[in-house]
Design an enzyme around this catalytic site. Sequence first.
Site, PDB file in Angstrom:
ATOM      1  CE1 TYR A  43      96.507  19.459 100.028  1.00  0.00           C
ATOM      2  CE2 TYR A  43      96.018  20.156 102.165  1.00  0.00           C
ATOM      3  CZ  TYR A  43      96.610  19.450 101.303  1.00  0.00           C
ATOM      4  OH  TYR A  43      97.585  18.479 101.805  1.00  0.00           O
ATOM      5  CE  LYS A  56      86.690  37.791  91.199  1.00  0.00           C
ATOM      6  NZ  LYS A  56      88.033  37.745  90.338  1.00  0.00           N
ATOM      7  CD  GLU A 209      97.959  49.096  80.056  1.00  0.00           C
ATOM      8  OE1 GLU A 209      97.957  48.301  80.931  1.00  0.00           O
ATOM      9  OE2 GLU A 209      98.939  48.735  79.247  1.00  0.00           O
ATOM     10  CB  ALA A 276      98.019  44.061  88.324  1.00  0.00           C
ATOM     11  CG  HIS A 451      59.397  40.115  82.140  1.00  0.00           C
ATOM     12  ND1 HIS A 451      60.162  41.112  81.448  1.00  0.00           N
ATOM     13  CD2 HIS A 451      58.483  40.796  82.939  1.00  0.00           C
ATOM     14  CE1 HIS A 451      59.936  42.064  82.028  1.00  0.00           C
ATOM     15  NE2 HIS A 451      58.904  42.148  82.625  1.00  0.00           N
TER      16      HIS A 451
END
Length: 475
Positions: A43, A56, A209, A276, A451
């Site tokens: 899931y 992350k 790359e 990747a 601020h």
Amino acid sequence: MVVGDISTGTDVLVIGAGPGGYVAAIRAAQHGLDTTLVERDAYGGTCLNYGCIPSKALITGSDLAHEAGNAEHMGIHADPAVDMAAMSGWKDGVVDQLTGGVEKLCKANGVNLVEGEATFADETTVRVAHGGDGQGSESIEFEHAIVATGSQPIEIPGFEFTDEEVWSSRDALAADEIPDRLVVVGAGYIGMELATVFAKLGTDVTVVEMLDDALPMYESDVARVVRKRAKDLGIEFQFGEGASEWQESPDGGIQVVTETEDGVESTYAADKVLVAVGRRPVTEGVGLEAAGIETDENGFIPVDDRMRTNKDHVFAIGDVAGEPMLAHVASHEGIVASEVIAGEPAAMDAQAVPAAVFTDPEVATVGMTEAEAEADGFDPVVGEMPFRASGRALTADHTDGFVRIVADEETGLVLGGQIVGPEASELIAEVSLAVEMGATLEDVASTIHTHPTLAEAVMEAAENAQGQAIHTLNR
Ligand SMILES: Cc1cc2nc3c(=O)[nH]c(=O)nc-3n(C[C@H](O)[C@H](O)[C@H](O)COP(=O)(O)OP(=O)(O)OC[C@H]3O[C@@H](n4cnc5c(N)ncnc54)[C@H](O)[C@@H]3O)c2cc1C
């Protein structure tokens, strides 16, 4: 139906429980539709298990270790040691908490959960194989189906994923040890995020790359900020080179061979190579032909703005329905599909789709760039605010980058924004709201911002576009 099958029926059948499928299923059930969600693996799909969330988590872990070890100028003396297996365990705990949450939410909303691999048998039936010995299968008849089978990493010739030497992003995110040397093939967002993680954990990283810049989908001055910081972190770039093969080397590691367009070969020593280079849709084995669902030349399922395929009662959402392949896009499309099935007047409007890259610093964009606005017939006006002029950025010790806001000169309508810098992924939400609402530069500039915050930089970029910036020179 085969002998031993059980047969059931449902109003809405969703295939795949990623951020597209599970969100679609919950929304359909919320509309009172009998909804069945089939998942063959875990899931939460790619996002929760092998993508957004674990990456992350590792970005947070590697940031902490790197920052703590590089804060001498603030009077902090530390030499953090990273236990990668423990960091990986913490990351897995985060993933488990979220995937368990998805299952609970689906059940609480009345979604029928079915574990197994779904294949269309014809236009109104799928067969679900439950896998394992003697676990059987079932046939489910549906009124509407939503295909949300996602995507998988692309392999390149000579670099079949091996778990061992050749990593996919999924393997990299499951690493229990920090490699000494890593070659990353591809400087797109996944390659750059993971290159940054491992560089911060102490790995010698080389990025190969074929094109001539990192993050080639972004404006060059945005990509430049990330490339420069990556170089400061010790990441080596080899642009204009394509990886052609890998070999074992006598030192127990491997060698990655690359080639330029002109046939010039180079070799880079490594312990692992992470490939990747992009992702492709998962459409094989789904039986799309049996249901008469068409795919395009790249394997994606074409859809209209209501997420309908060429078959009126079948919808496709998320990565399998094409670019942009992002979790929040998949979820939004899932909601659109379920609303349409429930008879609501929903449609996909892709005007303000934000995207973020969680490199150091982060990159986030929404709407149009200046060039895109021009190409679309606008007379764009652009405002910028560099983070080095932001009090909050200075106190956070992260001053690389800028906020750029693009608007229509005549009306002041905000058309888009590009942010490279600290918390760009959070800051872009303000620009997204502005684009979505049809806000003007004046709306953004005259909104009182707290601020000291990084968000003030968005306000100042809008002021700059109006020639009224206070903390930066007007253009
Ligand atoms: C390393 C990495 C980092 C990423 N980071 C981000 C990020 O920061 N932000 C972001 O927005 N996006 C990110 N993404 C992209 C994001 O993960 C995808 O866009 C998102 O998961 C797509 O959702 P989906 O529901 O379309 O498909 P998926 O999440 O791929 O889910 C599809 C599901 O369908 C199941 N399935 C497939 N076929 C069948 C079948 N026949 N029967 C039953 N089940 C089936 C699969 O097992 C899978 O669980 C990242 C991706 C990767 C790889």
